[in-house]
Design a protein around this motif. Structure first.
Motif, PDB file in Angstrom:
ATOM      1  N   LEU A 108       0.916  -1.116  -0.125  1.00 57.67           N
ATOM      2  CA  LEU A 108       0.060  -0.049   0.113  1.00 57.67           C
ATOM      3  C   LEU A 108       0.941   1.203   0.081  1.00 57.67           C
ATOM      4  CD1 LEU A 108      -2.945  -1.032   2.581  1.00 57.67           C
ATOM      5  CD2 LEU A 108      -2.907  -1.006   0.040  1.00 57.67           C
ATOM      6  N   LEU A 109       1.862   1.186   0.816  1.00 59.86           N
ATOM      7  CA  LEU A 109       2.829   2.408   0.843  1.00 59.86           C
ATOM      8  C   LEU A 109       3.388   2.577  -0.582  1.00 59.86           C
ATOM      9  CD1 LEU A 109       4.575   1.989   4.013  1.00 59.86           C
ATOM     10  CD2 LEU A 109       3.034   3.745   3.581  1.00 59.86           C
ATOM     11  N   PHE A 110       3.959   1.506  -1.038  1.00 60.07           N
ATOM     12  CA  PHE A 110       4.401   1.641  -2.437  1.00 60.07           C
ATOM     13  C   PHE A 110       3.690   2.228  -3.516  1.00 60.07           C
ATOM     14  CE2 PHE A 110       5.399  -0.432  -6.745  1.00 60.07           C
ATOM     15  CZ  PHE A 110       6.587   0.313  -6.920  1.00 60.07           C
ATOM     16  N   ILE A 111       2.330   1.805  -3.523  1.00 62.09           N
ATOM     17  CA  ILE A 111       1.322   2.383  -4.392  1.00 62.09           C
ATOM     18  C   ILE A 111       1.113   3.892  -4.322  1.00 62.09           C
ATOM     19  CG2 ILE A 111      -1.085   2.167  -5.147  1.00 62.09           C
ATOM     20  CD1 ILE A 111      -1.087  -0.837  -4.621  1.00 62.09           C
ATOM     21  N   LEU A 112       0.915   4.176  -2.898  1.00 62.21           N
ATOM     22  CA  LEU A 112       0.440   5.580  -2.567  1.00 62.21           C
ATOM     23  C   LEU A 112       1.797   6.333  -3.090  1.00 62.21           C
ATOM     24  CD1 LEU A 112      -1.031   7.588  -1.140  1.00 62.21           C
ATOM     25  CD2 LEU A 112      -0.129   6.995   1.055  1.00 62.21           C
ATOM     26  N   LEU A 113       3.016   6.078  -2.436  1.00 61.42           N
ATOM     27  CA  LEU A 113       4.281   6.862  -2.970  1.00 61.42           C
ATOM     28  C   LEU A 113       4.435   6.951  -4.255  1.00 61.42           C
ATOM     29  CD1 LEU A 113       6.500   5.579   0.004  1.00 61.42           C
ATOM     30  CD2 LEU A 113       5.564   7.734  -0.208  1.00 61.42           C
ATOM     31  N   SER A 114       4.385   5.975  -4.950  1.00 60.81           N
ATOM     32  CA  SER A 114       4.472   5.980  -6.576  1.00 60.81           C
ATOM     33  C   SER A 114       3.436   6.766  -7.119  1.00 60.81           C
ATOM     34  CB  SER A 114       4.414   4.714  -6.981  1.00 60.81           C
ATOM     35  OG  SER A 114       5.254   3.533  -6.684  1.00 60.81           O
ATOM     36  N   TRP A 115       2.311   6.979  -6.761  1.00 61.35           N
ATOM     37  CA  TRP A 115       1.156   7.755  -7.248  1.00 61.35           C
ATOM     38  C   TRP A 115       1.478   9.268  -7.029  1.00 61.35           C
ATOM     39  CZ3 TRP A 115      -2.364  10.752  -4.658  1.00 61.35           C
ATOM     40  CH2 TRP A 115      -3.456  11.458  -5.415  1.00 61.35           C
ATOM     41  N   SER A 116       2.060   9.277  -5.713  1.00 63.75           N
ATOM     42  CA  SER A 116       2.156  10.804  -5.361  1.00 63.75           C
ATOM     43  C   SER A 116       3.338  11.310  -5.929  1.00 63.75           C
ATOM     44  CB  SER A 116       2.444  10.585  -3.696  1.00 63.75           C
ATOM     45  OG  SER A 116       1.383  10.478  -3.106  1.00 63.75           O
ATOM     46  N   LEU A 117       4.543  10.701  -6.038  1.00 61.58           N
ATOM     47  CA  LEU A 117       5.764  10.908  -6.772  1.00 61.58           C
ATOM     48  C   LEU A 117       5.291  11.389  -8.272  1.00 61.58           C
ATOM     49  CD1 LEU A 117       8.334   8.751  -5.166  1.00 61.58           C
ATOM     50  CD2 LEU A 117       7.981  11.174  -4.705  1.00 61.58           C
ATOM     51  N   ILE A 118       4.542  10.602  -9.030  1.00 63.38           N
ATOM     52  CA  ILE A 118       4.282  10.780 -10.296  1.00 63.38           C
ATOM     53  C   ILE A 118       3.278  11.998 -10.578  1.00 63.38           C
ATOM     54  CG2 ILE A 118       3.243   9.736 -12.293  1.00 63.38           C
ATOM     55  CD1 ILE A 118       4.146   6.991 -11.344  1.00 63.38           C
ATOM     56  N   SER A 119       2.389  12.184  -9.683  1.00 58.97           N
ATOM     57  CA  SER A 119       1.225  13.311  -9.652  1.00 58.97           C
ATOM     58  C   SER A 119       1.628  14.460  -9.429  1.00 58.97           C
ATOM     59  CB  SER A 119       0.221  12.761  -8.966  1.00 58.97           C
ATOM     60  OG  SER A 119      -0.285  11.295  -9.223  1.00 58.97           O
ATOM     61  N   PHE A 120       2.566  14.636  -8.264  1.00 53.36           N
ATOM     62  CA  PHE A 120       2.753  15.935  -7.586  1.00 53.36           C
ATOM     63  C   PHE A 120       4.243  16.185  -7.647  1.00 53.36           C
ATOM     64  CE2 PHE A 120      -0.911  13.936  -5.424  1.00 53.36           C
ATOM     65  CZ  PHE A 120      -1.791  14.835  -5.811  1.00 53.36           C
ATOM     66  N   THR A 121       5.470  15.615  -8.072  1.00 44.97           N
ATOM     67  CA  THR A 121       6.569  15.874  -8.205  1.00 44.97           C
ATOM     68  C   THR A 121       7.252  15.920  -9.641  1.00 44.97           C
ATOM     69  OG1 THR A 121       7.666  13.685  -7.773  1.00 44.97           O
ATOM     70  CG2 THR A 121       6.850  15.185  -5.726  1.00 44.97           C
ATOM     71  N   ASN A 122       8.434  16.297  -9.954  1.00 48.14           N
ATOM     72  CA  ASN A 122       9.154  15.916 -11.103  1.00 48.14           C
ATOM     73  C   ASN A 122      10.053  14.888 -11.007  1.00 48.14           C
ATOM     74  OD1 ASN A 122      10.967  17.226  -9.198  1.00 48.14           O
ATOM     75  ND2 ASN A 122      11.623  18.922 -10.689  1.00 48.14           N
ATOM     76  N   SER A 123       9.953  14.024 -10.015  1.00 45.41           N
ATOM     77  CA  SER A 123      10.936  12.868  -9.565  1.00 45.41           C
ATOM     78  C   SER A 123      11.265  12.340 -10.882  1.00 45.41           C
ATOM     79  CB  SER A 123      10.465  11.980  -8.515  1.00 45.41           C
ATOM     80  OG  SER A 123      11.479  10.715  -8.422  1.00 45.41           O
ATOM     81  N   THR A 124      12.349  11.564 -11.239  1.00 41.87           N
ATOM     82  CA  THR A 124      12.941  10.999 -12.363  1.00 41.87           C
ATOM     83  C   THR A 124      12.940   9.566 -11.894  1.00 41.87           C
ATOM     84  OG1 THR A 124      15.144  11.254 -12.011  1.00 41.87           O
ATOM     85  CG2 THR A 124      14.052  12.855 -13.537  1.00 41.87           C
ATOM     86  N   VAL A 125      12.740   9.041 -10.892  1.00 47.26           N
ATOM     87  CA  VAL A 125      12.947   7.836 -10.138  1.00 47.26           C
ATOM     88  C   VAL A 125      11.935   7.193  -9.317  1.00 47.26           C
ATOM     89  CG1 VAL A 125      15.300   7.637 -10.523  1.00 47.26           C
ATOM     90  CG2 VAL A 125      14.693   8.532  -8.433  1.00 47.26           C
ATOM     91  N   PRO A 126      10.424   7.617  -9.766  1.00 44.03           N
ATOM     92  CA  PRO A 126       9.413   7.483  -8.737  1.00 44.03           C
ATOM     93  C   PRO A 126       9.276   6.057  -8.082  1.00 44.03           C
ATOM     94  CG  PRO A 126       8.433   7.604 -10.974  1.00 44.03           C
ATOM     95  CD  PRO A 126      10.139   7.859 -11.003  1.00 44.03           C
ATOM     96  N   TYR A 127       9.430   4.967  -8.873  1.00 43.62           N
ATOM     97  CA  TYR A 127       9.053   3.737  -8.564  1.00 43.62           C
ATOM     98  C   TYR A 127      10.258   3.517  -7.487  1.00 43.62           C
ATOM     99  CZ  TYR A 127       5.476   3.492 -12.043  1.00 43.62           C
ATOM    100  OH  TYR A 127       4.405   3.911 -12.589  1.00 43.62           O
ATOM    101  N   TRP A 128      11.689   3.417  -8.036  1.00 47.87           N
ATOM    102  CA  TRP A 128      12.880   3.288  -7.274  1.00 47.87           C
ATOM    103  C   TRP A 128      12.804   3.884  -5.740  1.00 47.87           C
ATOM    104  CZ3 TRP A 128      18.209   3.641 -10.106  1.00 47.87           C
ATOM    105  CH2 TRP A 128      18.912   2.979  -9.431  1.00 47.87           C
ATOM    106  N   ASP A 129      12.275   5.356  -6.029  1.00 49.77           N
ATOM    107  CA  ASP A 129      12.223   6.136  -4.597  1.00 49.77           C
ATOM    108  C   ASP A 129      11.201   5.548  -3.866  1.00 49.77           C
ATOM    109  OD1 ASP A 129      12.734   8.056  -2.887  1.00 49.77           O
ATOM    110  OD2 ASP A 129      12.112   9.739  -4.012  1.00 49.77           O
ATOM    111  N   ALA A 130      10.173   5.106  -4.323  1.00 43.72           N
ATOM    112  CA  ALA A 130       8.822   4.688  -3.634  1.00 43.72           C
ATOM    113  C   ALA A 130       9.206   3.329  -2.966  1.00 43.72           C
ATOM    114  CB  ALA A 130       7.789   4.730  -4.580  1.00 43.72           C
ATOM    115  N   PHE A 131       9.873   2.593  -3.541  1.00 42.51           N
ATOM    116  CA  PHE A 131      10.149   1.030  -3.101  1.00 42.51           C
ATOM    117  C   PHE A 131      10.999   1.295  -1.894  1.00 42.51           C
ATOM    118  CE2 PHE A 131      13.204  -2.277  -3.198  1.00 42.51           C
ATOM    119  CZ  PHE A 131      12.280  -3.539  -2.689  1.00 42.51           C
TER     120      PHE A 131
END
Length: 209
Positions: A108-131
């Motif tokens: 659940l945290l991985f899904i939430l963080l991935s979505w948040s990073l993709i939707s609200f930031t300019n992160s170039t590594v959203p899935y890596w960062d979220a994991f």
């Protein structure tokens, strides 16, 4: 010479400071010393600046959680709350009943963080960062509870972070987490020995029936 001077920016000195505090943190964690939680207060303060400037936003946010869990961890390690005794908590294995909730929390945290990073930031590594962030949250809770399996979690986190920080150009932190990766394996073995020693001591002290 100019290239060397240009390399050592204020951010680099922050990384070096984080590296030194991180090594102290690792030493105290390895020896199951509650001073690890003091390092857990200092380290996030440095890391939040480093991660924000590097655009690793989930790792920036998790350091707020680290500050909170540091207080909780210090209390748990200092006083065995589960037995309501004013004595240090012993190293133990994580009860099987916690594995499923921990796994669900991680997903659940991985899904939430991935979505948040993709939707609200300019992160170039959203899935890596979220994991790494999601797994770190679970690992920090396991460390606070003094479960020996926390070292396995940190081995995975540290290996992933080594690659992430090198990719993002945070070289001193990449070195730090490479060291963490190796120590995680050694720490797991040491905690197993400490746990076995503690258990054998309890058994020796117990009256024979």
């Amino acid at each position: 010479m100019e290239e060397v001077i240009a390399f050592f920016t204020p951010e680099r000195f922050l990384e070096i400071g984080g590296l030194l505090v991180g090594l102290a943190y690792l030493y105290f964690e390895y020896h199951a010393n509650r001073l690890v939680w003091l390092m857990s207060v200092i380290m996030p303060m440095i890391s939040m600046v480093v991660y924000f400037k590097a655009g690793i936003y989930a790792d920036f946010a998790i350091n707020i959680y680290y500050l909170i869990i540091a207080i909780y961890g210090y209390i748990v390690w200092s006083f065995n709350l589960s037995k309501r005794k004013r004595e240090p908590r012993a190293i133990s294995r994580m009860p099987g009943v916690f594995y499923l909730p921990a796994g669900i929390t991680l997903i659940l945290l991985f899904i939430l963080l991935s979505w948040s990073l993709i939707s609200f930031t300019n992160s170039t590594v959203p899935y890596w960062d979220a994991f790494t962030t999601a797994l770190s949250i679970v690992g920090s809770w396991m460390l606070a509870r003094k479960y020996v399996e926390q070292w396995i979690v940190w081995f995975i986190v540290d290996a992933a972070c080594t690659g992430l920080y090198f990719y993002k150009g945070i070289y001193f932190y990449a070195v730090l987490y490479a060291v963490y990766t190796v120590i995680a394996l050694l720490g797991y073995r040491k905690w197993l020995r400490m746990m076995a020693s503690s258990n054998s001591g309890d058994s020796a002290a117990a009256p024979q029936v």
